[in-house]
Design a protein around this motif. Sequence first.
Motif, PDB file in Angstrom:
ATOM      1  N   LYS A 162       0.816  -1.209   0.000  1.00  0.00           N
ATOM      2  CA  LYS A 162       0.000   0.000   0.000  1.00  0.00           C
ATOM      3  C   LYS A 162       0.856   1.268   0.000  1.00  0.00           C
ATOM      4  N   ALA A 163       2.050   1.194   0.597  1.00  0.00           N
ATOM      5  CA  ALA A 163       2.983   2.314   0.499  1.00  0.00           C
ATOM      6  C   ALA A 163       3.443   2.480  -0.943  1.00  0.00           C
ATOM      7  N   GLY A 164       3.582   1.359  -1.640  1.00  0.00           N
ATOM      8  CA  GLY A 164       3.943   1.408  -3.053  1.00  0.00           C
ATOM      9  C   GLY A 164       2.897   2.101  -3.898  1.00  0.00           C
ATOM     10  N   VAL A 165       1.627   1.900  -3.554  1.00  0.00           N
ATOM     11  CA  VAL A 165       0.544   2.581  -4.279  1.00  0.00           C
ATOM     12  C   VAL A 165       0.666   4.091  -4.115  1.00  0.00           C
ATOM     13  N   ILE A 166       0.947   4.536  -2.886  1.00  0.00           N
ATOM     14  CA  ILE A 166       1.150   5.966  -2.651  1.00  0.00           C
ATOM     15  C   ILE A 166       2.364   6.456  -3.437  1.00  0.00           C
ATOM     16  N   GLY A 167       3.449   5.685  -3.375  1.00  0.00           N
ATOM     17  CA  GLY A 167       4.685   6.105  -4.009  1.00  0.00           C
ATOM     18  C   GLY A 167       4.588   6.258  -5.513  1.00  0.00           C
TER      19      GLY A 167
END
Length: 248
Positions: A162-167
């Motif tokens: 989910k951090a990857g989605v933000i990134g």
Amino acid sequence: MNLKNAVVVVTGAASGLGLATCQRLAAAGARVVGFDLDQSKLSEALGREMMAIAVDVANESSVKEGIDAVVDRYGAIHVAVNCAGILGPCKTVSKGQLFPSDVWNRVLSVNLTGTFNVIRHAALAMTHNEPAETGERGVIINTSSGAARQGQMGQAAYSASKAGVIGMTLPIARDLAEHGIRVVSVAPGLFESGMSAGMPPKVSDALVEKMLFPRRMGKPDEFAALVEHIIGNAYLNALTIDMDCGTR
């Protein structure tokens, strides 16, 4: 983006946030197509008014076939909403055992790579749309999570995905700006869904206690209402919106 007669693809559409999004956008006049793994469950959930296609977002060929089927049916895709996701809870080390690499890979393949698969193929279809008077051709909305920044015990894979989605939200928005396509992500906190239903009560209760007002789980239609607003508000682009009732 005017939703009236717009063609909308929603992943994870058989339940939870995805289903609520389908229902709300269809009520607003959009032609909604739901993607999910379980064709029978999806068809039952969406009914006859919406198109249901079995798609595994982690499989690029499956995504391409699904997107192609939508374009063949309706001639275009104007909005894509990524709600498909899995948890895969597991501690990094537990009882002398390592976090299984196959669980890690599966969570990342669905939540992060799967989201990017849909973004790429939907965006390509959107580039062929005739631009609106504003120059807009499409809107892509992704689902991150409050766990991207404040993951709980056992959420290493989920939080990373989910951090990857933000990134990737900002760089993808920059990539697609020249085509008139907006990209926005939403990071929900604890919502009523299949995921939260699988949590031990002591975990979900502890998270609710950390909320401000109203101190309760979010309702799927509240998420869907934000999605509808993002689609209609042309000045929302390249950002992630936290929707967590102040959970800290």
